[in-house]
Design an enzyme around this catalytic site. Structure first.
Site, PDB file in Angstrom:
ATOM      1  N   ASP A   5       1.001  -1.114   0.089  1.00 54.82           N
ATOM      2  CA  ASP A   5      -0.286  -0.257   0.271  1.00 54.82           C
ATOM      3  C   ASP A   5       1.113   1.356  -0.059  1.00 54.82           C
ATOM      4  O   ASP A   5       1.565   1.632   0.728  1.00 54.82           O
ATOM      5  CB  ASP A   5      -1.381  -0.340   1.579  1.00 54.82           C
ATOM      6  CG  ASP A   5      -1.922   1.309   1.797  1.00 54.82           C
ATOM      7  OD1 ASP A   5      -2.144   1.628   0.482  1.00 54.82           O
ATOM      8  OD2 ASP A   5      -1.452   2.316   2.410  1.00 54.82           O
ATOM      9  N   ASP A  35      -0.081   4.983   0.680  1.00 52.64           N
ATOM     10  CA  ASP A  35      -0.436   6.039   1.666  1.00 52.64           C
ATOM     11  C   ASP A  35      -0.438   5.912   3.187  1.00 52.64           C
ATOM     12  O   ASP A  35      -1.180   4.655   3.407  1.00 52.64           O
ATOM     13  CB  ASP A  35      -1.912   6.425   1.631  1.00 52.64           C
ATOM     14  CG  ASP A  35      -1.830   7.620   0.693  1.00 52.64           C
ATOM     15  OD1 ASP A  35      -1.362   8.753   0.733  1.00 52.64           O
ATOM     16  OD2 ASP A  35      -2.517   8.023  -0.363  1.00 52.64           O
TER      17      ASP A  35
END
Ligand SMILES: [Mg+2]
Length: 255
Positions: A8, A10
């Protein structure tokens, strides 16, 4: 030995415009060990080129084909459905991804007939957009959400409203639920796995949000790892967890 790690962005690799300490080196250490790296984000504000550029600016070298975001996946979905023209609540990257793959994207405030409504993060979201979305959905067109994250993490522990807050407003006004492109749906994780011919069990999914990143990984049949460098500060029982992606890389390479 794992074949790949799907990371991922953020809250896992960076917060706002600041890389998480040790994250660029962790990504490099995985590559050096022969483990493929893929970058997967629910953030729909950026096209593939924009994602590659941001990652590069923050010290993460990434090839375009290693990067996957919900703007790209929503555009692929629109193409599969043969939608000619869609109304959009979103930002430049989403419009760009749709237009570049042959789907005409108009502002949701425009009163034109469309084949679907697509909602992603929109930092200029307003009442007129909500009104436009209502008119499109009342005609019965499909309702697609890039993702449903309520918030996303910024520098210094701050959080900002995510696409999910806009999707919820549209869902509320129209009394309809969207189909969702991004995590926690497993679709994008499975796309990455299939493209490279891996087995799910050989691919780790790493993220900072249990109800999106880790649930998507689980649904795709992958082992998952929670980092506490983003929006989550306590781990559910039984979840593999560490402070950040550097700790994950060390643990994985020790195995
Ligand atoms: Mg995240």
């Amino acid at each position: 030995m794992p074949k790949a790690v799907i990371l991922d962005l953020d809250g896992t690799l960076y917060r706002g415009q600041t890389p998480i300490p040790g994250a660029p080196e962790a990504v490099e250490s995985l590559r050096e060990a022969g483990i493929a790296v893929r970058f997967l984000t629910n953030n729909s504000s950026m096209s593939r080129d924009m994602l590659v550029q941001k990652l590069g600016r923050l010290g993460f070298l990434a090839e375009p084909e290693e990067v996957y975001g919900t703007a790209i996946a929503a555009a692929a979905w629109a193409r599969e459905q043969r939608w000619q023209r869609v109304a959009v609540i979103g930002e430049a990257g989403l419009f760009e991804a749709l237009e570049s793959t042959g789907t005409h994207a108009i502002d949701a405030r425009e009163e034109q007939t469309v084949d679907a409504l697509i909602v992603g993060i929109c930092r200029t979201f307003d009442y007129a957009m909500l009104d436009g979305a209502l008119q499109h959905l009342r005609r019965g067109v499909p309702f697609l959400a890039t993702n449903t994250d309520a918030t996303f993490p910024q520098e210094g522990g701050r959080e900002s409203p995510g696409a999910g807050s806009m999707v919820a407003a549209v869902a509320c006004v129209a009394g309809r639920s969207p189909q969702v492109v991004g995590k926690p749906e497993p679709r994008m994780v499975l796309d990455l796995i299939r493209q490279s011919g891996w087995e799910s069990s050989q691919v780790w999914v790493v993220g900072d949000r249990v109800e999106t990143d880790l649930l998507a990984g689980e649904r795709a049949g992958c082992p998952t790892y929670l980092v506490l460098s983003g929006v989550t500060h306590t781990a559910p029982n039984g979840q593999l967890v560490g402070p950040d992606v550097a700790a994950f890389a060390r643990e994985l390479l020790r195995r």
